[in-house]
Design an enzyme around this catalytic site. Structure first.
Site, short mmCIF file in Angstrom:
data_model
loop_
_atom_site.label_atom_id
_atom_site.label_comp_id
_atom_site.label_asym_id
_atom_site.label_seq_id
_atom_site.Cartn_x
_atom_site.Cartn_y
_atom_site.Cartn_z
N GLY A 1 -44.14 93.70 -59.30
CA GLY A 1 -44.30 93.77 -60.75
C GLY A 1 -45.74 93.76 -61.24
N GLU B 1 -38.63 85.97 -55.95
CA GLU B 1 -38.38 85.22 -57.19
C GLU B 1 -37.43 84.05 -56.93
OE1 GLU B 1 -37.36 88.65 -59.51
OE2 GLU B 1 -39.46 89.27 -59.43
N HIS C 1 -35.23 86.83 -51.98
CA HIS C 1 -36.17 87.57 -52.83
C HIS C 1 -37.27 86.60 -53.27
CE1 HIS C 1 -37.92 89.56 -56.29
NE2 HIS C 1 -37.51 90.70 -55.72
N GLU D 1 -41.91 92.73 -48.87
CA GLU D 1 -42.34 92.73 -50.27
C GLU D 1 -43.48 91.74 -50.45
OE1 GLU D 1 -39.30 94.20 -53.30
OE2 GLU D 1 -38.88 92.10 -52.97
N SER E 1 -43.96 97.19 -56.71
CA SER E 1 -44.64 98.21 -57.53
C SER E 1 -44.40 99.64 -57.05
CB SER E 1 -46.14 97.90 -57.63
OG SER E 1 -46.34 96.70 -58.35
N ASN F 1 -33.18 96.95 -57.60
CA ASN F 1 -32.96 95.55 -57.95
C ASN F 1 -33.10 95.43 -59.47
OD1 ASN F 1 -32.89 92.81 -58.27
ND2 ASN F 1 -34.78 92.38 -57.15
N TRP F 2 -31.96 95.37 -60.13
CA TRP F 2 -31.98 95.33 -61.60
C TRP F 2 -32.37 93.97 -62.14
CZ3 TRP F 2 -26.85 98.39 -63.03
CH2 TRP F 2 -27.10 99.76 -62.83
N LYS F 3 -32.36 92.96 -61.29
CA LYS F 3 -32.70 91.59 -61.71
C LYS F 3 -31.83 91.17 -62.90
CE LYS F 3 -37.22 92.33 -59.76
NZ LYS F 3 -38.62 91.95 -59.66
N GLY G 1 -38.71 97.17 -61.25
CA GLY G 1 -38.92 97.72 -62.61
C GLY G 1 -38.58 99.20 -62.75
P1 PGA Z 1 -41.10 95.82 -58.69
O1 PGA Z 1 -40.13 94.71 -58.07
O2 PGA Z 1 -40.67 97.16 -58.11
O3 PGA Z 1 -40.91 95.73 -60.15
O4 PGA Z 1 -42.49 95.47 -58.24
C1 PGA Z 1 -39.69 94.78 -56.76
C2 PGA Z 1 -38.75 93.64 -56.46
O5 PGA Z 1 -38.87 92.58 -57.11
O6 PGA Z 1 -37.89 93.73 -55.59
#
Ligand code: PGA
Length: 231
Positions: A161, A90, A88, A155, A193, A5-7, A215
């Site tokens: 993160g 976010e 997700h 998740e 993470s 997931n490059w966001k 990340g």
């Molecule tokens: P992260 O993010 O690996 O940076 O914790 C995971 C995600 O948001 O899908």
């Protein structure tokens, strides 16, 4: 299956370079690698004939129409996406996406021939209140009636993160509870993470079919370690 997931990171120059690096170590089949890229770059990435699949990070709950700024599931499909993240944390947190809205998005994805990757997970507060199972059960209700292909990513919000990660046993218990409600054809991923250092340990979790990586998917050498650990 390893999903990146490059966001909302990078520019075309940096993401094209990252894709080219990932191309060098991506196996054709096992583990299947999916990159969820920012929408404006999906079409260009799909023209590069990459060995990995592409996905969107979100889609509109509407198939088309006067919804300025939105990207529809059919558009993602048109651009070469095969998958799309739905719900997700976010999106749930910053855009206040409700279960009702996510149900619509989920349906739009399926109607367009995209495989939805539905994200579910508890906050730290919910975890401390011991209501993790109930929270996840509620978040997964929207897919219970469907027999179409789907992927669930567990998740925990507090692990995204932050460098914090549940124990293998905790993840196993959650997956077990999720699996109770769903057919075996539904793949289960863990995200939050994930790094090159913990990916092989996570592979030991029974019933886990893959990882969702944020990340660490932006650093080719780190992502390579994750993919290698699951080969
Ligand atoms: P992260 O993010 O690996 O940076 O914790 C995971 C995600 O948001 O899908």
């Amino acid at each position: 299956m390893i999903v990146a997931n490059w966001k909302m990171n990078g520019t075309w120059a940096s993401l094209e370079a990252l894709a080219s690096e990932i191309k060098l170590f991506t196996p054709d089949l096992d583990p299947q690698v999916v990159v969820c890229a920012p929408s404006p770059y999906i079409a260009s990435l799909s023209k590069l004939n990459l060995p990995f699949a592409l996905g969107g990070q979100d889609c509109s709950s509407h198939p088309q129409g006067a919804f300025t700024g939105e990207v529809s599931a059919p558009m993602l499909k048109d651009c070469g996406a095969e998958f799309v993240l739905i719900g997700h944390s976010e999106r749930r947190l910053y855009h206040h996406e409700s279960e009702e809205l996510l149900k619509e998005k989920y349906q739009r994805a399926l109607e367009s021939g995209l495989t939805p990757i539905l994200c579910a997970g508890e906050t730290l507060e919910e975890r401390n209140q011991n209501i993790t199972f109930k929270v996840i059960e509620d978040q997964l209700k929207l897919i219970e009636s469907t027999h179409q292909p789907a992927i669930i990513a567990y998740e925990p919000r507090w692990a995204i993160g932050t460098g914090l990660i549940p124990t293998n046993n905790e993840i196993k218990e959650i997956l077990h509870a999720i699996r109770d409600h769903l057919p075996m054809s539904v793949k289960l991923l863990y995200g939050g993470s994930v790094t090159g250092d913990n990916a092989s340990e996570l592979k030991n979790i029974p019933g886990l079919n893959g990882l969702l990586v944020g990340g660490a998917s932006l650093k080719a050498h780190e992502f390579r370690k994750i993919v290698n650990a699951w080969m």
